[in-house]
Design an enzyme around this catalytic site. Sequence first.
Site, short mmCIF file in Angstrom:
data_model
loop_
_atom_site.label_atom_id
_atom_site.label_comp_id
_atom_site.label_asym_id
_atom_site.label_seq_id
_atom_site.Cartn_x
_atom_site.Cartn_y
_atom_site.Cartn_z
CB ALA A 395 -103.16 33.21 33.07
CB CYS A 396 -106.41 33.30 28.84
SG CYS A 396 -106.39 31.52 29.18
CB ALA A 397 -106.33 38.70 29.46
#
Length: 434
Positions: A395-397
């Site tokens: 999700a952060c990527a």
Amino acid sequence: MGNGKSMLISEMVSAVLDADAPVRVEAFDGSVFGPKAAPLQIRVTSPKAVYQLAANPNEIGLVRSYILGYLDFAGIDYADPYPQMRQMMALKPYLHRPSAIDAARIAAAVVSHGYHKPEVPQSEGPSRLERIKSGLIPHTEKADSETVSFHYDLSNRFYADFIGPTMTYTCAVFDTPDMSLDDAQRNKIDLILDKLDLKPGQRLLDIGCGWGSLVIAAAKRGIRAIGVSLSHEQVEYGQDWIRREGLEDLAELRVMDYRDVPERDFDGITSVGMMEHVGAKNYRHYFDEMFRLLKPCGRLLNHQITIAKDKPGNRPGTDEFLDRYIFPDGDLASPGFIESALHDAGFEVVNQENLRQHYALTLHHWNHNLKEHWEDAVRQVGFERAKVYGLYLAACALNFELNGIQLHQFLAVKPDKDGRPLGDWYPLRPWWMA
């Protein structure tokens, strides 16, 4: 969900998604939405997914359903669900509000089955409000100690499974997209130390030192380095690493809050991946503390995640998933807000750069490493938490790629009030780019 008021899962999906959406949903009740060849294949395996979403019609409902296995995806790799997240993003143009009739039918179908208290995954922490009610006021020393322990005191081996042997849990810096993660992490540490330009014998304080990789690299340059962290596991690991390197005379890690550091007159301070835990409302105080700890002409390198958009009225902060599962009390702000806080504390900002693309690459490497070491990761922290981390990293990527969040480095100097010529303590052009 079967009685006179029941509604098929496929009908619920069609109430909020256009018929031509590129997704297929197969449900426990035998109903199906979408074509067989759709690129995204979702399985609703239990009515508990409906109860979760009814109780929390937001990301917490979705996350709980996914973590508990009530909502699944064909072909998914739990260590790296990035492809499915990308495909979920592609559904946005096809979403629509349910009609009043459909909304009433969905509500009636759920209510007809009575109240079902949503199950909470074991890996989920208390909400911000629940923490405050228990006496953990955000960003007090007590609360910071608890929240740092929640995130970092899991298992050093688990972190090594995905961040790799450099034990560096922050954005790497890549010269090329195919550069190895370990080389890119060493590259990042070298960049930070090159920007500070400290000489052998000078003194460095690393706030939020993690497992000590930057402190050890500084000591290898002859710099006298102290690192502080609130994580007992990190400091124990780092102190042992320092002993193995034979650097006890130059390097030291402490379990200590940055507010309690007794030394003064440091030549340099690093804050790498620390500001996310400080709280935006405390930035000025944080920078005041660092200004106090530095000697005149001392340098600060601040490296932190930022938010790309900071419109008036938006409260900087992390979303509910990250707050409950990863970084309790995490807080983000825009680069302009941070630079203003540095300026107001008395610093002169001499350089800042955005490394957003580098963090997306870093996170993809971490997902890949988690996949490579999946069995050991599950042994270390359990299947549920390992699954949470696969989701979090992916999700952060995606968020970095979409420019929802960024990564900024700020190099700032405590001005010399005695009026020494600028060239005596700060070169005319960036020396680290030579």
